[in-house]
Design a protein around this motif. Structure first.
Motif, PDB file in Angstrom:
ATOM      1  N   HIS A  46       0.845  -1.196   0.000  1.00 12.36           N
ATOM      2  CA  HIS A  46       0.000   0.000   0.000  1.00 12.36           C
ATOM      3  C   HIS A  46       0.882   1.248   0.000  1.00 12.36           C
ATOM      4  N   HIS A  47       0.374   2.331  -0.577  1.00 14.74           N
ATOM      5  CA  HIS A  47       1.191   3.551  -0.658  1.00 14.74           C
ATOM      6  C   HIS A  47       1.254   4.307   0.672  1.00 14.74           C
ATOM      7  N   ALA A  48       0.375   3.937   1.618  1.00 14.82           N
ATOM      8  CA  ALA A  48       0.368   4.612   2.921  1.00 14.82           C
ATOM      9  C   ALA A  48       0.175   3.578   4.022  1.00 14.82           C
ATOM     10  N   LEU A 166      -2.422  12.368   0.435  1.00 15.67           N
ATOM     11  CA  LEU A 166      -2.759  10.947   0.502  1.00 15.67           C
ATOM     12  C   LEU A 166      -3.857  10.577  -0.491  1.00 15.67           C
ATOM     13  N   PRO A 169      -1.732  10.343  -4.296  1.00 16.61           N
ATOM     14  CA  PRO A 169      -0.292  10.157  -4.088  1.00 16.61           C
ATOM     15  C   PRO A 169       0.458  10.035  -5.407  1.00 16.61           C
ATOM     16  N   LEU A 174       5.965   6.418  -0.789  1.00 14.24           N
ATOM     17  CA  LEU A 174       5.485   5.626   0.329  1.00 14.24           C
ATOM     18  C   LEU A 174       5.386   6.519   1.560  1.00 14.24           C
ATOM     19  N   PHE A 175       4.210   6.509   2.179  1.00 16.55           N
ATOM     20  CA  PHE A 175       3.997   7.238   3.425  1.00 16.55           C
ATOM     21  C   PHE A 175       3.962   6.227   4.565  1.00 16.55           C
ATOM     22  N   LEU A 177       3.113   6.344   8.431  1.00 24.18           N
ATOM     23  CA  LEU A 177       2.603   7.122   9.553  1.00 24.18           C
ATOM     24  C   LEU A 177       2.721   6.289  10.817  1.00 24.18           C
ATOM     25  N   ILE A 189      -7.980  10.144   7.276  1.00 23.05           N
ATOM     26  CA  ILE A 189      -6.581   9.734   7.101  1.00 23.05           C
ATOM     27  C   ILE A 189      -6.459   8.234   7.329  1.00 23.05           C
ATOM     28  N   ARG A 192      -7.398   6.003   4.428  1.00 18.15           N
ATOM     29  CA  ARG A 192      -6.521   6.001   3.261  1.00 18.15           C
ATOM     30  C   ARG A 192      -5.205   5.284   3.521  1.00 18.15           C
ATOM     31  N   CYS A 193      -5.103   4.665   4.687  1.00 18.34           N
ATOM     32  CA  CYS A 193      -3.877   3.945   5.054  1.00 18.34           C
ATOM     33  C   CYS A 193      -4.178   2.468   5.310  1.00 18.34           C
TER      34      CYS A 193
END
Length: 360
Positions: A46-48, A166, A169, A174-175, A177, A189, A192-193
């Motif tokens: 996943h991107h986040a 987010l 992206p 890559l985020f 958190l 938020i 989206r993670c």
């Protein structure tokens, strides 16, 4: 761990202890390690990522370890199915440890030059650096990794600014958190993670980690009784164990517990404790005390919930939020900490001995 590279200090740096970016030892969390290594290898990561769990259990160390893994193997076909140990003889890991790698942006509470202290929140100006970072460095088609530690500390404007990024992206960004209290994050938020839960470390992992780094804060790992008490109080958090060992945390917790257990509130004893916790050099001790009190209240709420007493659990939960909010206001507005210590002791004593609603 390395000794010849100076890592950028953060609000939660412990003197003598390597920062997460310069820590070559990671204990526990093998399920999350295997999951993300395989996800990256298969191209399905996943991107986040939202790494959730108590503070001080290795989430940030894991984040930097994952960043190094991705940058070491930018082509997923070459990536191994294990997380490599950082090699600080290489420029890659030395740059990451020193906060100088152009593909890694670490966002945390900023240092305020005017007050010579770290701020209590992550501001929107810090999050704006993310947009600049992703735009400025996207030309080489390489990975760009943003680590926000902890994301809980973003104020509302900062959180809204991050949300926009987010939602759309850029490629190969890559985020990561890091969250100690995910309930403080905006639901938008979280949605989206991909959330991964990190559990407190077991006693074996705690002992192994503390045996490696505990000497830096004078921890006597050979004292069995002391270690048993420290492990019980630290609740699977290496950071908490180190801070308690270096700052008299066991004595603070024992004194607070004795005050709460007494049938009559011991004003002189509470005043003495408040005096100790609010001296000029006692900021860490004050935070350890407040954390201990909040943990006690949270444990009460959880116990009532587990036993099926929903009303009592809800009341203790609301009490936790009240004390937490008051503690935050004391810090934000620089209020009288001695009075804050006395009030939280009095209110919790009152609640413990049967008058929870009176305490609120």
């Amino acid at each position: 761990m390395i000794n010849d590279i100076v890592s950028p200090p953060t609000y939660d740096t412990i003197e003598g202890i390597p920062t997460p970016s310069a820590n070559d030892f990671l204990a526990g969390h093998q399920d999350n390690v295997e999951f993300l290594v395989q996800a990256y290898k298969s191209g399905r990561m996943h991107h986040a990522l939202l790494l959730e769990g108590p503070q001080g259990i290795g989430k940030a160390t894991f984040a930097f370890r994952l960043a190094g893994h991705i940058l070491q193997y930018p082509q997923v076909v070459h990536a191994p199915l294990h997380l490599n140990k950082p090699d600080y003889t290489t420029s890659l890991y030395r740059q990451i440890a020193g906060g100088m790698h152009p593909a890694v942006l670490h966002i945390s509470r900023p240092f305020d030059q005017k007050t010579s202290k770290f701020r209590t929140v992550i501001t929107v100006d810090e999050i704006r650096k993310v947009t600049h970072f992703l735009t400025r460095t996207a030309s080489d088609d390489g990975w760009r990794i943003v680590i926000i530690d902890p994301a809980d500390d973003m104020n509302r404007n900062a959180a809204n600014a991050l949300l926009k990024t987010l939602e759309e992206p850029p490629a190969k960004a890559l985020f990561i958190l890091i969250s100690h209290s995910a309930g403080r994050l905006l639901p938008t938020i979280r949605s989206r993670c991909q959330a991964l839960r990190f559990k407190p470390l077991d006693n074996g992992s705690m002992r192994e980690t503390l045996s490696r780094i505990g000497s830096h804060v004078g921890l006597d790992t050979g004292n069995a009784d002391y270690m048993q008490s420290l492990l019980a109080r630290s609740e699977g958090s290496v950071r908490r164990a180190l801070l308690m060992a270096a700052n008299g945390g066991l004595e603070i917790a024992d004194t607070a517990d004795a005050i709460l257990a007494a049938p009559v509130f011991d004003v002189p004893k509470a005043q003495n404790l408040a005096q100790v916790l609010t001296g000029r050099e006692a900021e860490v001790q004050y935070h350890l005390f407040m954390e201990h009190m909040l943990n006690l209240i949270a444990a009460k709420a959880c116990k009532y919930a587990q036993d099926g007493f929903v009303g009592a659990a809800d009341a203790w939960s609301r009490f936790w939020h009240k004390i937490s909010d008051e503690a935050a206001e004391t810090m934000t507005y620089n209020l009288d900490r001695k009075q804050a210590v006395m009030l939280v002791l009095q209110k919790t004593h009152l609640a413990t001995h049967g008058d929870l609603f009176g305490a609120m």
